[in-house]
Structure formats: C-alpha cells, structure tokens
Design a protein around this motif. Structure first.
Motif, PDB file in Angstrom:
ATOM      1  N   ALA A  12       0.839  -1.196   0.000  1.00  0.00           N
ATOM      2  CA  ALA A  12       0.000   0.000   0.000  1.00  0.00           C
ATOM      3  C   ALA A  12       0.872   1.244   0.000  1.00  0.00           C
ATOM      4  N   ARG A  13       0.283   2.352  -0.407  1.00  0.00           N
ATOM      5  CA  ARG A  13       0.977   3.633  -0.425  1.00  0.00           C
ATOM      6  C   ARG A  13       0.322   4.561   0.578  1.00  0.00           C
ATOM      7  N   TYR A  21       5.482   1.907  -2.674  1.00  0.00           N
ATOM      8  CA  TYR A  21       4.528   1.092  -1.936  1.00  0.00           C
ATOM      9  C   TYR A  21       5.267   0.306  -0.863  1.00  0.00           C
ATOM     10  N   GLY A  28      -3.725   0.647  -2.504  1.00  0.00           N
ATOM     11  CA  GLY A  28      -3.200  -0.629  -2.051  1.00  0.00           C
ATOM     12  C   GLY A  28      -3.770  -1.755  -2.884  1.00  0.00           C
ATOM     13  N   THR A  63       9.547  -0.124  -3.923  1.00  0.00           N
ATOM     14  CA  THR A  63       9.359  -0.435  -2.509  1.00  0.00           C
ATOM     15  C   THR A  63      10.460   0.247  -1.686  1.00  0.00           C
TER      16      THR A  63
END
Length: 269
Positions: free
Chosen positions: A158-159, A168, A237, A248
């Motif tokens: 998720a962000r 993310y 997300g 990431t």
C-alpha cells in the motif's frame, strides 16, 4: 549505554552526530564526521549540548545538539536523517537514529510536565529529573507492528499519504494500550485492508527514529476477506505479484527486509 555527562577530549578519535531538528550533518562523502575534535575545525563545544552515545566500530560516538542549519560547522551540510540510508551503512544509520531520539528527548523535557519546574539531566542514566516534585522522565519508545502479508505468490502493498511518490510498502501501525503485538497486527490489518490473516510469524525488529518508534516485523498469510483499503490512512493498495512489484522501500529499512523474507517464503513453496 548513553551517558549524558561523559565528554570527549580534544585528541579523542570519535564519530560525531551533529543533529539539528530532523537533520544530521554529513561530510562530502555522505558520512558523519569522524576523527579527533582538534582536527575537525569544530566550534567551541562548551556552548553546545554534547552526549556520549556509545561505540560504533570501536570508536566512541557523540551527539552534538546544534542550532538550525548551524553555520559554525563547515566541510559538509545538514541533510534529512533518511538520507543516511542511501550510504548503505545500517550501523551508522542506527546510531544517527539514536542521536536524533536523544536530542528530541532532551529538547522536549527541559521543563517538568507535572509542575512546570526546570528539569535536570541525571548523570548516571538517560533521564530528566525534577528536583521540585521528583518527577522523572525517560525517553519515549513507541512500539509498532509492521507486516508483510502474502496471498499465494502475491504481496499486499500500500501507499501511505506520507510515502514518497510511487513507493509502496507493507502495512504498519502503532500498538495501542492493552494490546499484544498479535492483537495490534490483526486490528491494523483489518482496519487498513479489511482482511483477516493467519500464520503470523515474528521475523525481526528495527528502531525507527521517526520520531521514536520500535518496529516489530512479522510475516503473515491472507486468510479471508476482500480488500477494502482505508482511504483515511492510505492512498492506494493492492495485491502485487512477487515478480512484478512496484517501487518499494530501500535497503536498510525493515520493510525492505520483510518483503525479501516474504518473497523467499513464496519461492520455497
């Protein structure tokens, strides 16, 4: 062990963590200054708060609490603490994080929260003591869970609203009073993603000085439920295939390590 009253000598080779607000002073190579005080063209440190932090690779380390972008320190610049992650020196980043948290503690406890009198540093431990009402404060550490959740060969990423654009990460959240780590994990995952998990396994921990967290890392498996990303906490997300992940968090972060562990588990099955 942090010792507030241990002071350096001018010819003592040391590592210097010069902190100002959320920034740390680094030299041109991106590392903190290292060497004897006399050879580093430092200002008179009697005008600064200086705290012994411990040792890093057999050299003593000291915190210097500086003014905002203090011009008295030359030969480098103040950069955000997160910048030290790009140097790929996890031990240096960890010590810089300790320095940041010690600085915050000293700055935020100059006056007693109970009676308002000025606090004094305790000379044998990291604590601030009020002589008027005997109230004593220690540095705050906030426990957090962080978890990489896998569904077959996909990871839940998720962000957050404070994440760097396009990056993310795995889910995380603070432990609330009265909760176990496992209870906090289940609650946060359900609140942020609307799913239930199982096979929760502890993996590792990392102090995270933003501003005073202790991240306790887990892996888990999806058990049930469809994704419902909480728009208050998160911008986006989804499940991402392990061979097609978005950007990431970088090396040196516990999130990066948990993603690696989760991928390794998927590849072993």
């Amino acid at each position: 062990m942090v010792k507030p009253y241990v002071k350096p000598s001018k010819d003592e080779p040391a590592r210097w963590f010069i902190c100002s607000a959320g920034d740390v002073f680094v030299t041109e190579n991106g590392n903190v200054p290292s060497g004897a005080m006399a050879s580093l063209n430092f200002p008179d440190l009697s005008q600064y708060t200086v705290v012994y932090l411990g040792e890093l690779r057999e050299r003593p380390c000291y915190l210097i609490v500086a003014d905002l972008n203090d011009p008295a320190f030359v030969g480098g610049e103040f950069v955000p603490l997160r910048s030290l992650l790009s140097v790929h020196d996890e031990e240096q980043f960890a010590m810089a994080g300790r320095a940041r948290q010690v600085m915050d503690f000293l700055n935020q406890h100059r006056f007693c929260g109970r009676c308002g009198a000025r606090m004094q540093a305790v000379d044998w431990e990291l604590a601030m003591h009020c002589q008027q009402c005997n109230h004593r404060c220690y540095p705050r550490v906030s426990p957090c869970i962080i978890v990489a959740i896998r569904k077959e060969n996909a990871l839940l990423l998720a962000r957050g609203k404070r994440h760097k654009q396009g990056v993310y990460s795995v889910l995380a959240g603070f432990v609330e009073p009265g909760e176990s780590l496992e209870q906090a994990l289940a609650r946060e995952v359900h609140e942020e993603a609307g799913i239930e998990v199982c096979d929760i396994e502890y993996q590792l921990s990392q102090p995270w000085p933003f501003p005073h967290s202790l991240m306790m890392g887990f892996t888990a498996q999806w058990q049930s439920g469809d994704l419902h990303i909480d728009p208050v906490e998160l911008e986006a997300g989804d499940w991402f295939a392990i061979d097609d992940l978005p950007d990431t968090p970088p090396e040196g972060t516990i999130a990066h390590r948990l993603i690696e562990i989760a991928i390794g588990k998927a590849q072993q099955e």
